[in-house]
Enzyme design. Structure first.
Site, PDB file in Angstrom:
ATOM      1  N   LYS A  28      20.561 -96.259  87.964  1.00  0.00           N
ATOM      2  CA  LYS A  28      21.226 -95.202  88.462  1.00  0.00           C
ATOM      3  C   LYS A  28      21.553 -95.108  87.188  1.00  0.00           C
ATOM      4  CE  LYS A  28      23.845 -94.059  91.859  1.00  0.00           C
ATOM      5  NZ  LYS A  28      24.311 -93.950  93.456  1.00  0.00           N
ATOM      6  N   LYS A  86      14.874 -93.248  95.847  1.00  0.00           N
ATOM      7  CA  LYS A  86      15.957 -92.529  96.368  1.00  0.00           C
ATOM      8  C   LYS A  86      15.771 -91.007  96.260  1.00  0.00           C
ATOM      9  CE  LYS A  86      20.008 -94.604  96.274  1.00  0.00           C
ATOM     10  NZ  LYS A  86      20.705 -95.044  95.936  1.00  0.00           N
TER      11      LYS A  86
END
Length: 227
Positions: A28, A86
């Site tokens: 991320k 995700k």
């Protein structure tokens, strides 16, 4: 057994996560939003370097709920070799259309994780649709990191309903959203599969900072010690 998901953005941070005992390494870029994405090429490089020592998830970014756009982003990130992808589901009339657009990818074996946002009135009624589309998991997170953590927006009864509903559908369950050490005990008691951390692992608790070995060790120890 509740595992520790640690969000990282570089090889240096991935090294610390491996050495610190993360159970799932999450790729991320926190400067780009709640689910800020690394470039697929960068993600692929990190995944090759991690080399299967831990499972790896990768975020798609804070995308508008446009089915074709979301599917294209998921296809690109899936090519990086991430174990889990995700996908943020933001409030929109087209959110479930995005879920359905990803079903072919899920049916090909891509393990997708739907991320709902506790500070945006998440709808538990989406969970059966998520499971029916072949998603592997569901998570709760927070979209606006300036408005408090997960438990600021949902009480433990609501969180328990989410965990139970997702698990009943066969989904892997994660809880995240500006979690602190103090959240670990109450949230681990709900028995999610993962608790996700970024800010609590960073120097001075700043999610856009860099991971700190001492803070990482403290979170790992607290999670292991919790009932």
């Amino acid at each position: 057994m509740t595992g520790l998901l640690a969000s990282v953005r570089s090889r240096e941070e991935a090294t610390l996560a491996l050495e610190g005992g993360a159970d799932l390494i999450d790729l991320k870029e926190p400067h780009r939003g709640a689910l800020g994405a690394l470039a697929p090429e960068t993600a692929a490089e990190l995944i090759r370097w991690i080399g299967g020592r831990r499972p790896v998830s990768a975020t798609l970014g804070d995308l508008p709920m446009a089915p074709a756009l979301v599917r294209a982003a998921a296809e690109r990130m899936a090519a990086s070799g991430a174990d889990y992808i995700k996908v943020g589901l933001f409030p929109s009339p087209r959110s479930l259309a995005c879920v359905r657009a990803l079903e072919p990818l899920a049916r090909r074996g891509c393990r997708l994780v739907a991320v709902l946002f506790a500070d945006q009135a998440p709808d538990w009624a989406w969970l059966p649709e998520i499971a029916a589309a072949g998603f592997a998991g569901a998570m709760l997170d927070t979209a606006d990191k300036t408005r408090g953590g997960l438990r600021t927006h949902l009480d433990e009864e609501a969180l328990a309903r989410f965990v139970d509903a997702a698990r009943a559908l066969g989904l892997t369950v994660g809880l995240a959203g500006s979690l602190t050490e103090e959240d670990i005990g109450p949230l681990k008691a709900l028995a999610p599969d993962f608790l996700g951390f970024r800010g609590a692992l960073c120097r001075q608790g700043a999610r856009t900072g860099t991971l700190d070995p001492a803070r990482f060790a403290a979170v790992r120890a607290r999670l292991a010690a919790a009932g």
